[in-house]
Design a protein around this motif. Structure first.
Motif, PDB file in Angstrom:
ATOM      1  N   PRO A 140      32.756  13.049  67.733  1.00 20.01           N
ATOM      2  CA  PRO A 140      33.388  14.231  68.826  1.00 20.01           C
ATOM      3  C   PRO A 140      32.932  14.117  69.908  1.00 20.01           C
ATOM      4  O   PRO A 140      33.544  15.003  70.002  1.00 20.01           O
ATOM      5  CB  PRO A 140      32.954  14.886  67.632  1.00 20.01           C
ATOM      6  CG  PRO A 140      33.276  12.954  65.715  1.00 20.01           C
ATOM      7  CD  PRO A 140      32.100  12.904  66.445  1.00 20.01           C
ATOM      8  N   ALA A 141      31.433  14.169  70.086  1.00 15.34           N
ATOM      9  CA  ALA A 141      30.930  15.035  71.429  1.00 15.34           C
ATOM     10  C   ALA A 141      31.636  13.941  72.484  1.00 15.34           C
ATOM     11  O   ALA A 141      30.809  14.534  73.347  1.00 15.34           O
ATOM     12  CB  ALA A 141      29.420  14.931  71.199  1.00 15.34           C
ATOM     13  N   GLY A 142      32.018  12.981  72.179  1.00 13.56           N
ATOM     14  CA  GLY A 142      32.837  11.314  73.223  1.00 13.56           C
ATOM     15  C   GLY A 142      34.143  12.596  73.504  1.00 13.56           C
ATOM     16  O   GLY A 142      34.080  11.454  74.735  1.00 13.56           O
ATOM     17  N   LEU A 143      34.914  13.207  73.041  1.00 19.71           N
ATOM     18  CA  LEU A 143      36.023  13.331  72.871  1.00 19.71           C
ATOM     19  C   LEU A 143      35.980  14.589  74.114  1.00 19.71           C
ATOM     20  O   LEU A 143      35.020  15.534  74.645  1.00 19.71           O
ATOM     21  CB  LEU A 143      36.524  14.373  72.018  1.00 19.71           C
ATOM     22  CG  LEU A 143      36.910  13.541  70.614  1.00 19.71           C
ATOM     23  CD1 LEU A 143      36.779  14.410  69.653  1.00 19.71           C
ATOM     24  CD2 LEU A 143      38.472  12.262  70.571  1.00 19.71           C
ATOM     25  N   PRO A 144      37.361  14.043  75.099  1.00 15.63           N
ATOM     26  CA  PRO A 144      37.472  15.299  76.182  1.00 15.63           C
ATOM     27  C   PRO A 144      37.346  16.822  75.983  1.00 15.63           C
ATOM     28  O   PRO A 144      37.921  17.236  74.618  1.00 15.63           O
ATOM     29  CB  PRO A 144      38.520  14.480  77.146  1.00 15.63           C
ATOM     30  CG  PRO A 144      38.930  13.102  76.054  1.00 15.63           C
ATOM     31  CD  PRO A 144      38.396  12.812  74.960  1.00 15.63           C
ATOM     32  N   ALA A 145      36.907  17.941  76.461  1.00 16.11           N
ATOM     33  CA  ALA A 145      36.472  18.864  76.392  1.00 16.11           C
ATOM     34  C   ALA A 145      37.945  19.575  75.803  1.00 16.11           C
ATOM     35  O   ALA A 145      38.093  20.267  74.875  1.00 16.11           O
ATOM     36  CB  ALA A 145      35.751  19.168  77.267  1.00 16.11           C
ATOM     37  N   PRO A 146      38.836  19.226  76.802  1.00 17.65           N
ATOM     38  CA  PRO A 146      39.940  19.888  75.649  1.00 17.65           C
ATOM     39  C   PRO A 146      40.859  19.363  74.930  1.00 17.65           C
ATOM     40  O   PRO A 146      41.497  20.328  74.414  1.00 17.65           O
ATOM     41  CB  PRO A 146      41.194  19.467  77.601  1.00 17.65           C
ATOM     42  CG  PRO A 146      40.160  18.832  78.520  1.00 17.65           C
ATOM     43  CD  PRO A 146      38.988  18.257  78.192  1.00 17.65           C
ATOM     44  N   VAL A 147      40.552  18.388  74.353  1.00 14.55           N
ATOM     45  CA  VAL A 147      40.765  18.093  73.238  1.00 14.55           C
ATOM     46  C   VAL A 147      40.472  19.226  72.020  1.00 14.55           C
ATOM     47  O   VAL A 147      40.800  18.948  71.555  1.00 14.55           O
ATOM     48  CB  VAL A 147      40.725  16.352  72.817  1.00 14.55           C
ATOM     49  CG1 VAL A 147      41.308  16.213  71.342  1.00 14.55           C
ATOM     50  CG2 VAL A 147      41.424  15.707  73.755  1.00 14.55           C
ATOM     51  N   THR A 148      38.912  19.354  71.934  1.00 10.77           N
ATOM     52  CA  THR A 148      37.955  19.335  71.616  1.00 10.77           C
ATOM     53  C   THR A 148      38.532  21.499  71.490  1.00 10.77           C
ATOM     54  O   THR A 148      38.275  21.884  70.180  1.00 10.77           O
ATOM     55  CB  THR A 148      36.665  19.230  70.989  1.00 10.77           C
ATOM     56  OG1 THR A 148      36.190  20.489  72.816  1.00 10.77           O
ATOM     57  CG2 THR A 148      36.292  17.633  71.120  1.00 10.77           C
ATOM     58  N   ALA A 149      38.644  21.752  72.061  1.00  7.94           N
ATOM     59  CA  ALA A 149      39.128  22.836  72.760  1.00  7.94           C
ATOM     60  C   ALA A 149      40.094  23.135  71.797  1.00  7.94           C
ATOM     61  O   ALA A 149      40.760  24.459  71.523  1.00  7.94           O
ATOM     62  CB  ALA A 149      38.874  23.896  73.674  1.00  7.94           C
ATOM     63  N   ALA A 150      41.482  22.774  71.617  1.00  9.94           N
ATOM     64  CA  ALA A 150      42.363  22.567  71.528  1.00  9.94           C
ATOM     65  C   ALA A 150      42.431  22.549  69.903  1.00  9.94           C
ATOM     66  O   ALA A 150      43.370  23.140  69.790  1.00  9.94           O
ATOM     67  CB  ALA A 150      43.715  21.428  71.994  1.00  9.94           C
ATOM     68  N   VAL A 151      41.430  22.159  69.172  1.00  4.55           N
ATOM     69  CA  VAL A 151      41.585  21.730  68.133  1.00  4.55           C
ATOM     70  C   VAL A 151      40.021  22.745  67.321  1.00  4.55           C
ATOM     71  O   VAL A 151      39.394  22.208  67.559  1.00  4.55           O
ATOM     72  CB  VAL A 151      41.566  20.757  66.693  1.00  4.55           C
ATOM     73  CG1 VAL A 151      41.848  19.860  65.823  1.00  4.55           C
ATOM     74  CG2 VAL A 151      43.074  19.972  68.108  1.00  4.55           C
TER      75      VAL A 151
END
Length: 243
Positions: free
Chosen positions: A91-102
């Motif tokens: 999960p740390a490799g996900l784009p920042a906008p993706v993790t910020a949105a969820v």
């Protein structure tokens, strides 16, 4: 631990034992929590927990705080599917906008005491879940254990198990509980896994049982309560076994 030998079961109990002094023991097993999480190999401390694969890859989930297991499990399917869709193994490799949105993903990446690692070369297998010792945590409180067990002993499942034991003709009636992390409040399960010593509060006596064994998954300790001796603690599992 009981100085007893197993005998063919002649009654409704799961196991019949005879102690060296001749006392007959009826022992019934039950689980506190979700039975689908508790495969036989895990109950024997032969493997880690397995979670149904939420996507294609095999995932290794490592948690350092058992109190967070339930939430990690809830977030895990979304995290695994999102990672696979983006071609990243954590999960740390996900784009920042993706993790910020969820919010759940943001918690998993930035705050959760857990690591998720996907293995795209190994497909369609249940995720492997293990627990590592956490550091810097407050001491677990065994004062929560007896009240939680008392509440469980009033549930429908417990009533059925106790009725089964009450029908046994034996000198001792033992109930052996394997406790899953979904079965009790997080702090109670944490205390069962981590806390030293034994609870101070006794259990209310019930005629159907003379002994209650409490064995949490992820732990090597087993607590035993009896009418005669109160609480005691045992560690029957080898130190080398994952716990």
């Amino acid at each position: 631990m009981l100085d007893a030998t197993a005998h063919p079961d002649e009654g409704p109990a799961g196991i019949s034992l005879v102690r060296s002094d001749g006392r007959r023991v009826a022992l019934v097993e039950s689980t506190v929590g979700e039975r689908r999480e508790l495969g036989l190999s895990h109950l024997r401390r032969e493997s880690d927990l397995r979670w149904t694969a939420p996507a294609r890859w095999w995932w290794l989930v490592t948690v350092s705080d058992v109190r967070c297991l339930s939430r990690v499990r809830e977030v895990f399917p979304v995290a695994a599917r999102t990672c696979e869709a983006h071609g990243v193994t954590t999960p740390a490799g996900l784009p920042a906008p993706v993790t910020a949105a969820v919010p759940d993903l943001h918690w998993l990446v930035h705050r959760a005491p857990a690591q998720l690692v996907g293995h795209p070369g190994k497909l369609d297998e249940p995720a492997t879940v293990s627990v590592t010792p956490g550091r810097g945590r407050a001491p677990a409180d065994l004062a929560t254990v007896a009240p939680a067990l008392e509440r469980w002993l009033m549930t429908g499942q417990a009533v059925r198990v106790l009725a089964k034991l009450a029908r046994c003709r034996a000198d001792e009636r033992h109930l052996y509980l394997t406790v899953d992390y979904t079965g009790l409040a997080p702090d109670v399960f944490d205390a069962l896994v981590r806390a030293d010593g034994v609870p101070e509060e006794p259990l209310r006596e019930r005629g159907a049982i003379t002994h209650l064994w409490v064995a949490p998954v992820f732990g090597r300790r087993v607590l035993l309560w009896s009418h005669q001796d109160g609480w005691s603690r045992h560690e029957p599992y080898p130190a080398a076994v994952t716990g």
